[in-house]
Design a protein around this motif. Structure first.
Motif, mmCIF file in Angstrom:
data_model
loop_
_atom_site.group_PDB
_atom_site.id
_atom_site.type_symbol
_atom_site.label_atom_id
_atom_site.label_comp_id
_atom_site.label_asym_id
_atom_site.label_seq_id
_atom_site.Cartn_x
_atom_site.Cartn_y
_atom_site.Cartn_z
ATOM 1 N N THR A 135 0.835 -1.201 0.000
ATOM 2 C CA THR A 135 0.000 0.000 0.000
ATOM 3 C C THR A 135 0.874 1.257 0.000
ATOM 4 N N MET A 136 1.968 1.204 0.743
ATOM 5 C CA MET A 136 2.881 2.348 0.840
ATOM 6 C C MET A 136 3.547 2.650 -0.499
ATOM 7 N N GLU A 137 3.651 1.659 -1.372
ATOM 8 C CA GLU A 137 4.288 1.863 -2.676
ATOM 9 C C GLU A 137 3.588 2.950 -3.497
ATOM 10 N N ALA A 138 2.321 3.206 -3.191
ATOM 11 C CA ALA A 138 1.591 4.249 -3.918
ATOM 12 C C ALA A 138 2.237 5.625 -3.723
ATOM 13 N N TYR A 139 2.967 5.806 -2.632
ATOM 14 C CA TYR A 139 3.605 7.099 -2.360
ATOM 15 C C TYR A 139 4.959 7.239 -3.043
ATOM 16 N N LYS A 140 5.491 6.162 -3.606
ATOM 17 C CA LYS A 140 6.736 6.165 -4.384
ATOM 18 C C LYS A 140 7.882 6.859 -3.644
ATOM 19 N N GLY A 141 7.935 6.662 -2.332
ATOM 20 C CA GLY A 141 9.019 7.224 -1.543
ATOM 21 C C GLY A 141 8.916 8.715 -1.283
ATOM 22 N N VAL A 142 7.809 9.321 -1.665
ATOM 23 C CA VAL A 142 7.622 10.760 -1.479
ATOM 24 C C VAL A 142 6.640 10.998 -0.339
ATOM 25 N N VAL A 143 7.051 11.796 0.611
ATOM 26 C CA VAL A 143 6.168 12.146 1.717
ATOM 27 C C VAL A 143 5.201 13.219 1.233
ATOM 28 N N PRO A 144 3.894 12.953 1.337
ATOM 29 C CA PRO A 144 2.913 13.956 0.883
ATOM 30 C C PRO A 144 3.009 15.240 1.699
ATOM 31 N N PRO A 145 2.529 16.344 1.153
ATOM 32 C CA PRO A 145 2.594 17.621 1.866
ATOM 33 C C PRO A 145 1.742 17.600 3.140
ATOM 34 N N PHE A 146 2.290 18.186 4.190
ATOM 35 C CA PHE A 146 1.551 18.313 5.443
ATOM 36 C C PHE A 146 0.268 19.107 5.190
ATOM 37 N N GLY A 147 -0.786 18.727 5.898
ATOM 38 C CA GLY A 147 -2.057 19.434 5.761
ATOM 39 C C GLY A 147 -2.993 18.792 4.751
ATOM 40 N N THR A 148 -2.522 17.702 4.129
ATOM 41 C CA THR A 148 -3.383 16.982 3.198
ATOM 42 C C THR A 148 -3.821 15.670 3.838
ATOM 43 N N ARG A 149 -4.909 15.133 3.336
ATOM 44 C CA ARG A 149 -5.381 13.836 3.821
ATOM 45 C C ARG A 149 -4.308 12.776 3.568
#
Length: 185
Positions: A135-149
């Protein structure tokens, strides 16, 4: 404290949502890793939140006859939720863990039977961890921006992966210790 109240306020604060969709959120791949609520808990709490003025709903038609309630947060509900979000809580009680309870009483089980349980638990926790990592692979190693779901989903998912990795490590140590003490293979 009615913690479910705040879980519901948070879900509703993200946008209008039905009770059915709230229950589905608790069953989702992310939320189910740290919180759950049953259908029988959600609907009475929604009624309380409505009675308290924290949420409101409008009845919408689905199909020709089916009605459903679409819940929205009120300004006082949003204020209550944000106030709770800023509160620093003490550490809660340790969650129940049936396998650790069994491990506590290993003086009543044979080493062979306990080793079978250890291997079974390791397999299940490894499978869960692998599912979370997929499931984590969907983020491709990039931490999404703070303040987003997505940031919240990412951070909770990361915690769940770390929890499972730790649990598997603990099981491995228990297996090694048992094998060393008993000579079992």
């Amino acid at each position: 404290m009615r913690t479910l109240k705040y879980a519901l306020l948070g879900l509703i604060d993200r946008g209008p949502i039905t009770g059915y969709d709230i229950v589905k959120e608790f069953e989702s791949r992310v939320m189910a890793n740290f919180w759950y609520a049953k259908h029988s808990q959600v609907y009475p709490e929604l009624k309380r939140l409505t009675d308290e003025g924290f949420v409101e709903y409008k009845v919408i038609l689905q199909g020709e006859k089916m009605e459903k309630k679409l819940y929205s947060i009120t300004p006082s509900g949003h204020e209550e939720f944000v106030k709770w979000m800023k509160k620093d809580e003490p550490i809660g009680v340790t969650p129940k863990d049936l396998f650790r309870l069994r491990s506590y009483f290993t003086d009543f089980i044979s080493p062979e039977d306990y080793l079978k349980l250890l291997h079974s638990q390791r397999r299940m926790h490894t499978e869960r961890c692998n599912t979370l990592k997929a499931t984590m692979e969907a983020y491709k190693g990039v931490v999404p921006p703070f303040g987003t779901r997505e940031y919240g989903d990412y951070s909770v998912l990361l915690g769940a992966i770390m929890r499972e990795d730790y649990y598997v490590s603990w099981l491995n140590v228990c297996i090694d210790n048992l094998k060393e003490q008993t000579g079992l293979a």
